[in-house]
Scaffold this motif. Sequence first.
Motif, mmCIF file in Angstrom:
data_model
loop_
_atom_site.group_PDB
_atom_site.id
_atom_site.type_symbol
_atom_site.label_atom_id
_atom_site.label_comp_id
_atom_site.label_asym_id
_atom_site.label_seq_id
_atom_site.Cartn_x
_atom_site.Cartn_y
_atom_site.Cartn_z
ATOM 1 N N SER A 73 41.508 25.311 49.365
ATOM 2 C CA SER A 73 41.312 26.311 50.212
ATOM 3 C C SER A 73 41.259 27.659 49.378
ATOM 4 O O SER A 73 40.818 28.763 49.702
ATOM 5 N N THR A 74 41.646 27.644 48.210
ATOM 6 C CA THR A 74 41.731 28.910 47.286
ATOM 7 C C THR A 74 40.466 29.174 46.616
ATOM 8 O O THR A 74 39.939 29.990 46.299
ATOM 9 N N THR A 75 39.699 28.063 46.469
ATOM 10 C CA THR A 75 38.329 28.112 45.469
ATOM 11 C C THR A 75 37.232 28.030 46.369
ATOM 12 O O THR A 75 36.029 28.695 46.308
ATOM 13 N N VAL A 76 36.945 26.855 47.336
ATOM 14 C CA VAL A 76 35.749 26.328 47.965
ATOM 15 C C VAL A 76 35.285 27.480 48.929
ATOM 16 O O VAL A 76 33.899 27.655 49.209
ATOM 17 N N PRO A 77 36.256 28.011 49.876
ATOM 18 C CA PRO A 77 35.578 29.106 50.762
ATOM 19 C C PRO A 77 35.142 30.185 50.299
ATOM 20 O O PRO A 77 33.977 30.585 50.810
ATOM 21 N N LYS A 78 35.620 30.696 49.248
ATOM 22 C CA LYS A 78 34.783 31.916 48.487
ATOM 23 C C LYS A 78 33.380 31.478 47.843
ATOM 24 O O LYS A 78 32.523 32.149 48.035
ATOM 25 N N ALA A 79 33.295 30.270 47.343
ATOM 26 C CA ALA A 79 32.105 29.707 46.930
ATOM 27 C C ALA A 79 31.131 29.463 48.003
ATOM 28 O O ALA A 79 30.075 29.860 47.616
ATOM 29 N N MET A 80 31.416 29.014 49.041
ATOM 30 C CA MET A 80 30.571 28.997 50.353
ATOM 31 C C MET A 80 30.011 30.210 50.651
ATOM 32 O O MET A 80 28.761 30.289 51.095
ATOM 33 N N ALA A 81 30.964 31.198 50.736
ATOM 34 C CA ALA A 81 30.525 32.446 51.238
ATOM 35 C C ALA A 81 29.624 33.027 50.321
ATOM 36 O O ALA A 81 28.643 33.497 50.688
ATOM 37 N N ASN A 82 29.874 32.978 48.929
ATOM 38 C CA ASN A 82 28.855 33.490 47.998
ATOM 39 C C ASN A 82 27.575 32.656 48.226
ATOM 40 O O ASN A 82 26.355 33.490 47.954
ATOM 41 N N SER A 83 27.437 31.511 48.403
ATOM 42 C CA SER A 83 26.038 31.062 48.494
ATOM 43 C C SER A 83 25.603 31.377 49.912
ATOM 44 O O SER A 83 24.191 31.310 50.115
ATOM 45 N N LEU A 84 26.307 31.459 51.156
ATOM 46 C CA LEU A 84 25.807 31.828 52.322
ATOM 47 C C LEU A 84 25.124 33.328 52.350
ATOM 48 O O LEU A 84 24.278 33.593 52.901
ATOM 49 N N TRP A 85 26.008 34.317 51.630
ATOM 50 C CA TRP A 85 25.435 35.519 51.538
ATOM 51 C C TRP A 85 24.573 36.045 50.385
ATOM 52 O O TRP A 85 24.288 37.173 50.286
ATOM 53 N N ASN A 86 24.558 35.007 49.410
ATOM 54 C CA ASN A 86 23.480 35.166 48.513
ATOM 55 C C ASN A 86 24.119 36.439 47.591
ATOM 56 O O ASN A 86 23.545 37.151 47.215
ATOM 57 N N THR A 87 25.339 36.189 47.257
ATOM 58 C CA THR A 87 25.965 36.958 46.304
ATOM 59 C C THR A 87 26.950 36.401 45.218
ATOM 60 O O THR A 87 27.167 35.116 45.219
ATOM 61 N N ARG A 88 27.297 37.078 44.326
ATOM 62 C CA ARG A 88 28.225 36.589 43.314
ATOM 63 C C ARG A 88 29.568 37.347 43.084
ATOM 64 O O ARG A 88 30.386 36.703 42.334
ATOM 65 N N ALA A 89 29.578 38.502 43.798
ATOM 66 C CA ALA A 89 30.687 39.291 43.455
ATOM 67 C C ALA A 89 32.227 38.570 44.035
ATOM 68 O O ALA A 89 32.091 38.030 44.992
ATOM 69 N N ILE A 90 33.207 39.337 43.310
ATOM 70 C CA ILE A 90 34.861 38.777 43.853
ATOM 71 C C ILE A 90 35.493 40.156 43.081
ATOM 72 O O ILE A 90 35.196 40.557 41.656
ATOM 73 N N SER A 91 36.039 40.775 43.925
ATOM 74 C CA SER A 91 36.992 41.863 43.541
ATOM 75 C C SER A 91 37.716 41.606 42.443
ATOM 76 O O SER A 91 38.359 40.324 42.333
#
Length: 229
Positions: A73-91
């Motif tokens: 849950s630490t890694t996969v949801p953020k990777a999925m969100a980046n793919s869905l919204w076509n972004t690479r950014a993380i604060s």
Amino acid sequence: MSNSSSITQFLLLAFTDTRELQLLHFWLFLGIYLGALLGNGLIITTIACDQHLHTPMYFFLLNLSLLDLGSISTTVPKAMANSLWNTRAISDTGCAAQLFLFVFYLSAEFFLLTVMAYDRYIAICKPLHYGTLLGSRACVHMAAAAWGTGLLYSVLHTATTFSLPLCQGNSVEQFFCELPQILKLSCSDAYLRELKLLVFTLNLRTFPAVIRGRLRGEDTTASFGFPLS
């Protein structure tokens, strides 16, 4: 020369630049993630609800499932969100939190697997002493030691890593904030500090032997609900 204090976000590695493949990646990883949630959730629920499974082996397995849920849950949801919204950014805060949690869950899982190996060793090689050495109190102490040592390990690495000056930009060559990839962004002499920390934390990996020695002479029959078999 840039500094870590001037970096407000990091750019994670994208699996692909093709929009169709990004959506395919999202749905594929969503299925894998939901499968992991379902599988570990069933394990946790079954062990918690079935009194016959309140034994040391299944107690450690329950803890392992919790750690597995946390790490994925630490890694996969953020990777999925980046793919869905076509972004690479993380604060920068999000990156630090992701690194901290990933190292915490991964290191705690390592220590817990060591404890589980000791549990099987006692069950196979010293079955007559199993109830004495692995009573309910001993199991709780060893599981707590695994979680606590993982927490200490993660705090040390995260604090050290994000105190280093970053001179190589903000592009992370991984789809999540990973310790080696963040270190690649630091200045050339910054590795010495992390090396010293690695040498220090190697001592933490000897904790199962220490705990095992202290538990041998301890009364471990406190109530957690484990039948001593």
